[in-house]
Design a protein around this motif. Sequence first.
Motif, mmCIF file in Angstrom:
data_model
loop_
_atom_site.group_PDB
_atom_site.id
_atom_site.type_symbol
_atom_site.label_atom_id
_atom_site.label_comp_id
_atom_site.label_asym_id
_atom_site.label_seq_id
_atom_site.Cartn_x
_atom_site.Cartn_y
_atom_site.Cartn_z
ATOM 1 N N MET A 171 0.821 -1.206 0.000
ATOM 2 C CA MET A 171 0.000 0.000 0.000
ATOM 3 C C MET A 171 0.857 1.259 0.000
ATOM 4 O O MET A 171 0.537 2.234 -0.680
ATOM 5 N N SER A 172 1.965 1.248 0.746
ATOM 6 C CA SER A 172 2.828 2.433 0.793
ATOM 7 C C SER A 172 3.568 2.633 -0.515
ATOM 8 O O SER A 172 3.887 3.766 -0.885
ATOM 9 N N ARG A 173 3.846 1.564 -1.236
ATOM 10 C CA ARG A 173 4.498 1.706 -2.544
ATOM 11 C C ARG A 173 3.550 2.296 -3.583
ATOM 12 O O ARG A 173 3.989 2.967 -4.510
ATOM 13 N N GLU A 174 2.255 2.023 -3.426
ATOM 14 C CA GLU A 174 1.262 2.534 -4.367
ATOM 15 C C GLU A 174 0.951 4.007 -4.146
ATOM 16 O O GLU A 174 0.552 4.698 -5.076
ATOM 17 N N SER A 175 1.108 4.496 -2.908
ATOM 18 C CA SER A 175 0.800 5.903 -2.634
ATOM 19 C C SER A 175 2.030 6.607 -2.077
ATOM 20 O O SER A 175 2.953 5.984 -1.584
ATOM 21 N N SER A 176 2.009 7.912 -2.157
ATOM 22 C CA SER A 176 3.149 8.696 -1.668
ATOM 23 C C SER A 176 3.025 8.996 -0.172
ATOM 24 O O SER A 176 4.001 9.356 0.466
#
Length: 110
Positions: A22-27
């Motif tokens: 999830m953190s890789r998908e969003s900044s």
Amino acid sequence: MRKKQLPHTCSRRGYARTMDDMSRESSKPVTRVQAFLKTHTKKNGEPVNAQAAEVIEKLQVLANEKPDSCTTQNTVQDALTIIFGPDKNGRSLANGRGVTNTKLAILRSI
């Protein structure tokens, strides 16, 4: 005890790897509330069971009343702590196995 447990849908992946994805998908950093919602809903968006649906409904009501409780990284003041009460035995709910508040504080300071 088994009736009080909430099943999740992250299978063998676990909370930690789900939060990492999830953190890789969003900044923005991923909160415990976001991880809880992701892991307790099916792909079509419906809750895993009725008990999870009740908790998700409480989270939505709390998000309307106190929007900062759903976006904070502070595990003592977030929405999951308000709903479930303080974490027990030094463990941190919805962060993976073996994660404590001390470990989270160290990881966030790096």
